[in-house]
Design an enzyme around this catalytic site. Structure first.
Site, mmCIF file in Angstrom:
data_model
loop_
_atom_site.group_PDB
_atom_site.id
_atom_site.type_symbol
_atom_site.label_atom_id
_atom_site.label_comp_id
_atom_site.label_asym_id
_atom_site.label_seq_id
_atom_site.Cartn_x
_atom_site.Cartn_y
_atom_site.Cartn_z
ATOM 1 N N GLU A 285 3.523 6.520 7.632
ATOM 2 C CA GLU A 285 2.981 5.231 8.435
ATOM 3 C C GLU A 285 4.030 4.725 9.702
ATOM 4 O OE1 GLU A 285 -0.742 2.892 6.294
ATOM 5 O OE2 GLU A 285 1.268 1.973 6.764
ATOM 6 N N HIS A 306 4.709 25.932 -9.205
ATOM 7 C CA HIS A 306 3.880 26.955 -9.625
ATOM 8 C C HIS A 306 2.321 26.794 -8.602
ATOM 9 C CE1 HIS A 306 5.893 28.272 -13.320
ATOM 10 N NE2 HIS A 306 6.571 27.194 -12.953
ATOM 11 N N LYS A 420 -11.388 2.484 9.635
ATOM 12 C CA LYS A 420 -12.206 1.202 9.125
ATOM 13 C C LYS A 420 -13.011 0.828 10.131
ATOM 14 C CE LYS A 420 -7.940 -0.721 7.329
ATOM 15 N NZ LYS A 420 -6.907 -1.820 7.678
HETATM 16 O O1 PA5 Z 1 1.993 -0.595 5.316
HETATM 17 C C1 PA5 Z 1 0.937 -1.223 5.798
HETATM 18 O O2 PA5 Z 1 1.050 -2.346 6.523
HETATM 19 C C2 PA5 Z 1 -0.524 -1.060 5.005
HETATM 20 O O3 PA5 Z 1 -0.126 0.253 3.987
HETATM 21 C C3 PA5 Z 1 -0.817 -2.056 4.093
HETATM 22 O O4 PA5 Z 1 0.293 -2.397 3.214
HETATM 23 C C4 PA5 Z 1 -2.284 -1.725 3.503
HETATM 24 O O5 PA5 Z 1 -3.005 -1.338 4.514
HETATM 25 C C5 PA5 Z 1 -2.852 -2.778 2.577
HETATM 26 O O6 PA5 Z 1 -2.964 -3.980 3.478
HETATM 27 P P1 PA5 Z 1 -3.148 -5.472 3.137
HETATM 28 O O7 PA5 Z 1 -1.765 -5.980 2.511
HETATM 29 O O8 PA5 Z 1 -3.367 -6.268 4.292
HETATM 30 O O9 PA5 Z 1 -4.172 -5.438 2.198
#
Ligand code: PA5
Length: 444
Positions: A285, A306, A420
């Site tokens: 990310e 494997h 989303k």
């Molecule tokens: O690293 C990030 O920002 C995301 O992976 C969030 O942690 C994830 O989308 C969950 O978001 P939230 O904590 O707002 O529910």
């Protein structure tokens, strides 16, 4: 301290040191708050800012859950879930979910998928449990988590009564905004705040990770201490060569520039499976944007030797590996001798299982290096809170530096919104009318 070995990366040391200056610049930008994404740098000095009083506060809440629950469901997704699970699974019994030890509550997870069977089976299982919930969401609006929490809240209240539910439901969310905050305030749940300037994937050392880890029975003070020591060991004043985060960040970027587009993080301990998942999210990310970024995958060896082993050994030569090696397992188990020796394994009689595992690790390294797979190795003395704390901060710091070397903003995730938007449009969420029309037109 954890040790980083970059002696098998199959590129010259000068290619790495060529990035020394850029790496120092990245570190200064992080330190001075002048880099891209500088409103999300709260993780940088987070470990050293955690006070014993704050840890005691978390432990007190954890104790309430431990005293009143045999099972605690951690509801959260991505950064609001993976760090806690990584640590809890690394430190816990491999079969903790099957064998309630009478001391610690069983930790289960929800809100990280929308599988109907998963949620059905979870709610069925919880019918016979005295369960509590930690609802974790920074935005407080994430669909996966909110859906699971709606089910869990109702079930907890019906099963345990409103008063007990208020005791055993805890929220970890934003200070002011989001549905999770509104619900927590309205219902009077105990709650903890996720600081504004700490992004989800960098939040394991906030209550997001620390509370579930404490509930599971682990020593969060030691975890934080490990992170604090690594914060000091990777400070901007530490020379490049002695700073493991800077060297790791520079090395992986040098490899990327050499056409190595895929990094696998490897463990030889199944308990580290979720640590690999946490790492994957942290780097995926943070760096996969603007048409750039190393593709991150995590593998469990020798299991995946494997399956993916063939590709790694002989597939496209665009891959490198980072092995997390644990020097000492917690337990000792020797292979027994067998009079008949039908399986021909008497040559291993009296040896520890880990000795065989270590030879598998070494043999794999030699084979992969021969096959043109650069190998980095991070070794930690054992799986405990202190070493995991070090490892967490080591990877976070390296991620910040690495993203800046790649010239991306490591602290945002604009790409996550695309699915989303479509999902909300398809589900007819109020406010998405225009998108609904557009999506329908596309599908017709
Ligand atoms: O690293 C990030 O920002 C995301 O992976 C969030 O942690 C994830 O989308 C969950 O978001 P939230 O904590 O707002 O529910």
């Amino acid at each position: 301290m954890i040790k980083l070995d970059t002696s098998n990366v199959l590129i010259s040391a000068t290619e790495v040191t060529a990035l020394k200056e850029a790496s120092m610049k990245a570190q200064h930008e992080l330190e001075n708050g002048t880099c891209a994404g500088n409103d999300f740098l709260g993780w940088l000095h987070l470990p050293s800012s955690i006070t014993p009083e704050f840890i005691a506060q978390l432990q007190a809440t954890a104790q309430t859950l431990r005293e009143n629950c045999d099972t605690v469901v951690v509801a959260g997704i991505g950064g609001s879930y993976l760090g806690a699970r990584a640590v809890i699974e690394a430190l816990g019994n491999s079969f903790a979910h099957l064998t309630h030890d009478g001391k610690n509550p069983t930790i289960l997870y929800a809100g990280n998928n929308i599988g109907e069977d998963y949620l059905f089976e979870l709610t069925e299982l919880l019918k016979s449990k005295n369960f509590g919930v930690i609802n974790i969401s920074k935005s407080g609006t994430t669909t996966e988590t909110a859906l699971a929490f709606r089910l869990l809240k109702k079930q907890c209240e019906e099963q345990r009564g409103k008063e007990m539910a208020r005791k055993v439901i805890v929220a970890v969310t934003d200070a002011k905004k989001g549905a999770a905050r509104i619900t927590a305030d309205k219902e009077g749940y105990q709650s903890f705040i996720i600081p504004d300037n700490v992004g989800g994937r960098f939040s394991v050392l906030t209550p997001v990770g620390l509370l579930p880890i404490a509930v599971a029975g682990f020593d969060i003070a030691r975890l934080v201490k490990g992170a604090q020591d690594m914060e000091a060991a990777t400070a901007v004043s530490v020379p490049f060569e002695e700073n493991p985060s800077a060297v790791y960040a520079a090395t992986r970027n040098a490899l990327y520039r050499n056409g190595k587009k895929i990094e696998i993080v490897v463990n030889f301990q199944p308990k580290l499976h979720y640590f690999g998942e946490w790492w994957k999210q942290l780097y995926g990310e943070s760096e996969g944007k603007d048409g750039k970024g190393i593709f991150n995958a995590a593998v469990d060896f020798s299991t995946d030797l494997h399956s993916m082993g063939q590709w790694i050994q002989e597939g496209e030569r665009t891959i490198f590996e980072t092995v997390i090696s644990v020097e000492q397992p917690e337990h000792t188990l020797l292979f027994p001798s067998d009079e008949e020796n039908l399986d021909g394994l008497n040559f291993l009689a009296g040896k520890r299982v880990d000795e065989v595992n270590k030879m598998a690790e070494l043999g794999t390294k030699l084979a992969h290096v021969d096959g043109g797979v650069p190998n980095m190795r991070i070794s930690i003395p054992c799986l405990d809170e202190y070493n995991l704390g070090q490892l967490i901060y080591f990877f976070e710091k390296a991620c910040g530096i690495s993203g800046l070397l790649l010239e991306v903003n490591p602290f945002n995730q604009p790409g996550v919104e695309a699915y989303k938007k479509n999902m909300f449009a398809l589900l007819g969420k109020p406010g998405y009318e225009k998108e609904t029309e557009a999506v329908k037109a596309r599908l017709n």
